[in-house]
Design a protein around this motif. Structure first.
Motif, short mmCIF file in Angstrom:
data_model
loop_
_atom_site.label_atom_id
_atom_site.label_comp_id
_atom_site.label_asym_id
_atom_site.label_seq_id
_atom_site.Cartn_x
_atom_site.Cartn_y
_atom_site.Cartn_z
N GLU A 113 -95.21 71.22 27.68
CA GLU A 113 -95.45 72.09 28.84
C GLU A 113 -95.71 71.28 30.10
O GLU A 113 -95.29 71.66 31.19
CB GLU A 113 -96.62 73.05 28.57
CG GLU A 113 -96.33 74.12 27.54
CD GLU A 113 -96.40 73.63 26.10
OE1 GLU A 113 -95.91 74.35 25.22
OE2 GLU A 113 -96.93 72.52 25.83
N VAL A 114 -96.44 70.16 29.95
CA VAL A 114 -96.71 69.29 31.10
C VAL A 114 -95.40 68.68 31.60
O VAL A 114 -95.14 68.64 32.80
CB VAL A 114 -97.74 68.19 30.72
CG1 VAL A 114 -97.86 67.15 31.82
CG2 VAL A 114 -99.08 68.82 30.41
N ILE A 115 -94.60 68.24 30.67
CA ILE A 115 -93.30 67.65 31.03
C ILE A 115 -92.40 68.72 31.66
O ILE A 115 -91.75 68.47 32.67
CB ILE A 115 -92.63 67.01 29.80
CG1 ILE A 115 -93.49 65.83 29.30
CG2 ILE A 115 -91.21 66.53 30.13
CD1 ILE A 115 -93.08 65.28 27.95
N ASN B 279 -89.36 58.66 39.35
CA ASN B 279 -90.80 58.42 39.55
C ASN B 279 -91.60 59.04 38.39
O ASN B 279 -92.50 58.41 37.85
CB ASN B 279 -91.30 59.06 40.85
CG ASN B 279 -90.40 58.88 42.02
OD1 ASN B 279 -89.19 58.77 41.89
ND2 ASN B 279 -90.97 58.85 43.19
N ASP B 280 -91.28 60.28 38.06
CA ASP B 280 -91.99 60.97 36.99
C ASP B 280 -91.71 60.32 35.64
O ASP B 280 -92.61 60.18 34.81
CB ASP B 280 -91.59 62.45 36.95
CG ASP B 280 -92.13 63.23 38.14
OD1 ASP B 280 -93.16 62.82 38.70
OD2 ASP B 280 -91.51 64.24 38.52
N LEU B 281 -90.47 59.93 35.42
CA LEU B 281 -90.12 59.29 34.14
C LEU B 281 -90.86 57.98 33.96
O LEU B 281 -91.38 57.70 32.87
CB LEU B 281 -88.61 59.08 34.06
CG LEU B 281 -87.79 60.34 33.81
CD1 LEU B 281 -86.31 60.06 34.03
CD2 LEU B 281 -88.04 60.87 32.41
N SER B 282 -90.94 57.19 35.01
CA SER B 282 -91.63 55.90 34.88
C SER B 282 -93.11 56.14 34.59
O SER B 282 -93.70 55.42 33.77
CB SER B 282 -91.45 55.04 36.13
OG SER B 282 -91.96 55.69 37.27
N GLU B 283 -93.71 57.15 35.19
CA GLU B 283 -95.11 57.47 34.90
C GLU B 283 -95.27 57.93 33.45
O GLU B 283 -96.18 57.50 32.75
CB GLU B 283 -95.61 58.56 35.85
CG GLU B 283 -97.07 58.88 35.67
CD GLU B 283 -97.55 59.97 36.62
OE1 GLU B 283 -98.49 60.69 36.23
OE2 GLU B 283 -96.98 60.12 37.72
N ALA C 192 -81.85 61.22 27.69
CA ALA C 192 -81.51 60.80 26.33
C ALA C 192 -80.95 59.38 26.34
O ALA C 192 -81.27 58.57 25.46
CB ALA C 192 -80.51 61.77 25.71
N MET C 193 -80.15 59.05 27.34
CA MET C 193 -79.58 57.71 27.43
C MET C 193 -80.67 56.68 27.71
O MET C 193 -80.58 55.54 27.25
CB MET C 193 -78.51 57.66 28.52
CG MET C 193 -77.71 56.38 28.53
SD MET C 193 -76.86 56.04 26.97
CE MET C 193 -75.60 57.30 26.99
N LEU C 194 -81.72 57.07 28.42
CA LEU C 194 -82.83 56.15 28.69
C LEU C 194 -83.47 55.67 27.39
O LEU C 194 -83.98 54.55 27.33
CB LEU C 194 -83.90 56.82 29.56
CG LEU C 194 -83.63 56.84 31.06
CD1 LEU C 194 -84.67 57.69 31.77
CD2 LEU C 194 -83.61 55.43 31.63
N SER C 195 -83.41 56.49 26.35
CA SER C 195 -84.02 56.07 25.08
C SER C 195 -83.30 54.87 24.49
O SER C 195 -83.89 54.11 23.73
CB SER C 195 -84.03 57.24 24.08
OG SER C 195 -82.72 57.57 23.69
N VAL D 111 -92.36 59.69 24.26
CA VAL D 111 -92.19 60.53 25.45
C VAL D 111 -90.79 61.14 25.47
O VAL D 111 -90.62 62.30 25.81
CB VAL D 111 -92.47 59.72 26.74
CG1 VAL D 111 -92.05 60.49 27.98
CG2 VAL D 111 -93.94 59.36 26.82
N ASN D 112 -89.79 60.35 25.10
CA ASN D 112 -88.42 60.86 25.08
C ASN D 112 -88.28 62.06 24.14
O ASN D 112 -87.62 63.04 24.46
CB ASN D 112 -87.46 59.75 24.66
CG ASN D 112 -86.34 59.60 25.63
OD1 ASN D 112 -86.57 59.62 26.83
ND2 ASN D 112 -85.14 59.46 25.13
#
Length: 177
Positions: free
Chosen positions: A10-12, A28-32, A93-96, A107-108
């Motif tokens: 829910e936060v995500i 920015n949000d992803l890096s956090e 998904a690719m970031l994983s 997190v992913n």
């Protein structure tokens, strides 16, 4: 944001934005969320740029950025030199495959759950909309007959009624003289 809240879908989901008709998360949000510096995240992406076509990741325009900032009373972003990148569900998904830390993996998984939850909400709303439309179509004919009958009855009440019974027709001048 505490470490405990990071993994709550829910936060995500609250950080997922719609830009250009796509549900996205900003870099920015992803890096956090991943617990890495934004610079480190973007370096990993740039080293693997072939993995991120334009439907996976795109840089937002200044106009889009201004629009985003105007939606928040207090901006959570400071001054920036470059416009941020937005990552679609496929881009996340690719970031994983680019980030391999345990936190990034966890997190992913939660981000994928958040996207899935949003998709289900949209589908649920679509189902509800379809049910309401079906109900409206089903009852429209029944209520149309009811309203036509009421209109007919009201139209009859509006016509002057024929008086029933005896009425005296006397001349005013001759009466009482």
């Amino acid at each position: 944001m505490t470490e405990k809240n990071i993994y709550v879908p829910e936060v995500i989901a609250g950080r997922i934005l719609v830009i250009r008709g796509h549900k996205v998360l900003l870099g920015n949000d992803l890096s956090e969320l991943y617990g890495v510096e934004h610079r480190v995240l973007m370096q990993a992406v740039k080293r693997n740029l072939k993995r991120f076509p334009s439907d996976f990741m795109f840089q937002i325009t200044r106009e889009e950025w201004e629009n985003l900032k105007s939606q928040f009373v207090t901006s959570r972003w400071g001054g920036i030199r470059k416009m941020p990148f937005a990552f679609t569900e496929q881009g996340v998904a690719m970031l994983s495959s680019v980030l391999n830390s345990d936190q990034a993996i966890q997190v992913n998984i939660q981000i994928m759950r958040a996207f899935t939850k949003l998709r289900h909400l949209v589908l649920d709303n679509e189902e509800l909309r379809n049910e309401i439309e079906s109900l409206r179509k089903e009852t429209e004919g029944k209520f149309r007959v009811l309203f036509e009958t009421l209109d007919h009855l009201l139209a009859e009440d509006a016509k002057p009624k024929k008086k029933i019974g005896f009425t005296a027709k006397e001349k005013e001048a001759g009466y009482g003289s």
